[in-house]
Design a protein around this motif. Structure first.
Motif, PDB file in Angstrom:
ATOM      1  N   ALA A  84       0.809  -1.242   0.033  1.00  0.00           N
ATOM      2  CA  ALA A  84       0.117   0.059   0.116  1.00  0.00           C
ATOM      3  C   ALA A  84       0.743   1.139   0.078  1.00  0.00           C
ATOM      4  N   VAL A  85       1.972   1.076   0.688  1.00  0.00           N
ATOM      5  CA  VAL A  85       2.722   2.519   0.829  1.00  0.00           C
ATOM      6  C   VAL A  85       3.357   2.572  -0.488  1.00  0.00           C
ATOM      7  N   GLU A  86       3.892   1.525  -1.141  1.00  0.00           N
ATOM      8  CA  GLU A  86       4.662   1.613  -2.668  1.00  0.00           C
ATOM      9  C   GLU A  86       3.564   2.178  -3.403  1.00  0.00           C
ATOM     10  N   LEU A  87       2.194   1.580  -3.485  1.00  0.00           N
ATOM     11  CA  LEU A  87       1.212   1.962  -4.378  1.00  0.00           C
ATOM     12  C   LEU A  87       1.030   3.493  -4.015  1.00  0.00           C
ATOM     13  N   GLY A  88       0.988   3.964  -2.984  1.00  0.00           N
ATOM     14  CA  GLY A  88       0.724   5.353  -2.502  1.00  0.00           C
ATOM     15  C   GLY A  88       1.731   6.364  -3.060  1.00  0.00           C
ATOM     16  N   LEU A  89       3.182   5.647  -3.001  1.00  0.00           N
ATOM     17  CA  LEU A  89       4.242   6.726  -3.542  1.00  0.00           C
ATOM     18  C   LEU A  89       4.079   6.571  -5.011  1.00  0.00           C
ATOM     19  N   HIS A  90       3.746   5.337  -5.701  1.00  0.00           N
ATOM     20  CA  HIS A  90       3.442   5.404  -7.049  1.00  0.00           C
ATOM     21  C   HIS A  90       2.532   6.656  -7.464  1.00  0.00           C
ATOM     22  N   SER A  91       1.403   6.724  -7.051  1.00  0.00           N
ATOM     23  CA  SER A  91       0.457   7.352  -7.192  1.00  0.00           C
ATOM     24  C   SER A  91       0.920   9.013  -7.060  1.00  0.00           C
ATOM     25  N   ALA A  92       1.608   9.072  -5.885  1.00  0.00           N
ATOM     26  CA  ALA A  92       2.122  10.443  -5.657  1.00  0.00           C
ATOM     27  C   ALA A  92       2.993  11.001  -6.590  1.00  0.00           C
ATOM     28  N   ARG A  93       4.126  10.040  -6.960  1.00  0.00           N
ATOM     29  CA  ARG A  93       5.044  10.389  -8.320  1.00  0.00           C
ATOM     30  C   ARG A  93       4.221  11.039  -9.769  1.00  0.00           C
ATOM     31  N   PHE A  94       2.916  10.224  -9.828  1.00  0.00           N
ATOM     32  CA  PHE A  94       2.264  10.472 -10.939  1.00  0.00           C
ATOM     33  C   PHE A  94       1.534  11.949 -10.855  1.00  0.00           C
ATOM     34  N   ALA A  95       1.047  12.136  -9.574  1.00  0.00           N
ATOM     35  CA  ALA A  95       0.655  13.464  -9.062  1.00  0.00           C
ATOM     36  C   ALA A  95       1.651  14.512  -9.480  1.00  0.00           C
ATOM     37  N   SER A  96       2.706  14.281  -8.776  1.00  0.00           N
ATOM     38  CA  SER A  96       3.643  15.470  -8.908  1.00  0.00           C
ATOM     39  C   SER A  96       4.097  15.569 -10.362  1.00  0.00           C
ATOM     40  N   ARG A  97       4.288  14.619 -11.136  1.00  0.00           N
ATOM     41  CA  ARG A  97       4.885  14.881 -12.467  1.00  0.00           C
ATOM     42  C   ARG A  97       3.923  15.588 -13.514  1.00  0.00           C
ATOM     43  N   ASN A  98       2.464  15.459 -12.832  1.00  0.00           N
ATOM     44  CA  ASN A  98       1.311  15.827 -13.769  1.00  0.00           C
ATOM     45  C   ASN A  98       0.825  17.147 -13.024  1.00  0.00           C
ATOM     46  N   GLY A  99       1.578  17.857 -12.161  1.00  0.00           N
ATOM     47  CA  GLY A  99       1.012  19.155 -11.235  1.00  0.00           C
ATOM     48  C   GLY A  99      -0.318  18.991 -10.794  1.00  0.00           C
ATOM     49  N   MET A 100      -0.548  17.878 -10.135  1.00  0.00           N
ATOM     50  CA  MET A 100      -1.907  17.414  -9.641  1.00  0.00           C
ATOM     51  C   MET A 100      -1.440  17.251  -7.853  1.00  0.00           C
ATOM     52  N   HIS A 101      -2.461  17.467  -7.315  1.00  0.00           N
ATOM     53  CA  HIS A 101      -2.587  17.048  -5.721  1.00  0.00           C
ATOM     54  C   HIS A 101      -3.045  15.630  -5.793  1.00  0.00           C
ATOM     55  N   PRO A 102      -2.434  14.861  -4.711  1.00  0.00           N
ATOM     56  CA  PRO A 102      -3.002  13.201  -4.510  1.00  0.00           C
ATOM     57  C   PRO A 102      -4.629  13.181  -4.567  1.00  0.00           C
ATOM     58  N   THR A 103      -5.133  14.119  -3.974  1.00  0.00           N
ATOM     59  CA  THR A 103      -6.705  14.092  -4.035  1.00  0.00           C
ATOM     60  C   THR A 103      -7.073  14.129  -5.473  1.00  0.00           C
ATOM     61  N   ASP A 104      -6.551  14.705  -6.232  1.00  0.00           N
ATOM     62  CA  ASP A 104      -6.770  14.959  -7.631  1.00  0.00           C
ATOM     63  C   ASP A 104      -6.773  13.451  -8.464  1.00  0.00           C
ATOM     64  N   VAL A 105      -5.767  12.732  -8.016  1.00  0.00           N
ATOM     65  CA  VAL A 105      -5.602  11.277  -8.325  1.00  0.00           C
ATOM     66  C   VAL A 105      -6.693  10.447  -7.943  1.00  0.00           C
ATOM     67  N   ARG A 106      -6.936  10.605  -6.699  1.00  0.00           N
ATOM     68  CA  ARG A 106      -7.919   9.661  -5.825  1.00  0.00           C
ATOM     69  C   ARG A 106      -9.218   9.994  -6.714  1.00  0.00           C
ATOM     70  N   ALA A 107      -9.603  11.416  -7.177  1.00  0.00           N
ATOM     71  CA  ALA A 107     -10.794  11.500  -7.630  1.00  0.00           C
ATOM     72  C   ALA A 107     -11.089  10.992  -9.087  1.00  0.00           C
ATOM     73  N   LEU A 108      -9.775  11.110  -9.665  1.00  0.00           N
ATOM     74  CA  LEU A 108     -10.002  10.483 -11.217  1.00  0.00           C
ATOM     75  C   LEU A 108     -10.197   8.980 -11.130  1.00  0.00           C
ATOM     76  N   ILE A 109      -9.643   8.316  -9.990  1.00  0.00           N
ATOM     77  CA  ILE A 109      -9.540   6.903  -9.977  1.00  0.00           C
ATOM     78  C   ILE A 109     -10.970   6.508  -9.636  1.00  0.00           C
ATOM     79  N   VAL A 110     -11.805   7.158  -8.573  1.00  0.00           N
ATOM     80  CA  VAL A 110     -13.314   7.078  -8.182  1.00  0.00           C
ATOM     81  C   VAL A 110     -14.011   7.343  -9.535  1.00  0.00           C
TER      82      VAL A 110
END
Length: 154
Positions: free
Chosen positions: A18-44
């Protein structure tokens, strides 16, 4: 609570995954100028799309634990970035629903696709009975995590 044993080892491995998946998601957010909540919203939103369900802002906010103002700010931010759009509901035209844009889907597939492919490949090494056990375990963990913060009722 147990302090050792194979079950606890599995819990620790799940937490590490879960930690590794969270870090992977955070890297995606960072690289795309997004907040982690933005990524969670897109997943939903993508999960809802896969299930052929319409998602209102209220439903999105509830899924993310956001209040109305926070949800509006989130949707506005995602809309400005071209990741989502507000459209009228298919069955109830009075309802405004949030749809994920194809560009956001493509962006996510480009980043998460290789990881998803590796996980699918891992799962193909198990027979159907084992995959059913894995699914059952993960559904149980998800349910336990969802229930962990709910108030106890007498």
């Amino acid at each position: 609570m147990p302090t050792e044993g194979p079950e606890l080892e599995t819990v620790h491995l799940l937490r590490a995954a879960a930690v590794e998946l969270g870090l992977h998601s955070a890297r995606f957010a960072s690289r795309n100028g997004m907040h982690p909540t933005d990524v969670r919203a897109l997943i939903v939103l993508m999960d809802a799309r896969r299930a052929a369900e319409e998602t209102t802002a209220g439903r999105l906010g509830a899924a993310l634990g956001l209040n109305s103002a926070g949800t509006t700010a989130l949707v506005d931010r995602l809309e400005r970035a071209g990741h989502v759009r507000r459209v009228r509901g298919a069955t109830d035209r009075r309802k405004v629903v949030i749809e994920v844009d194809e560009r956001a889907v493509a962006l996510g597939q480009a980043f998460f696709g290789p990881l998803i492919g590796q996980v699918v490949e891992l799962l193909q090494g198990y027979d159907e009975r084992e995959r059913a056990a894995i699914r059952g375990f993960l559904e149980g963990v998800r349910g336990a995590a969802a229930a962990a913060d709910r108030p106890l009722t007498s």
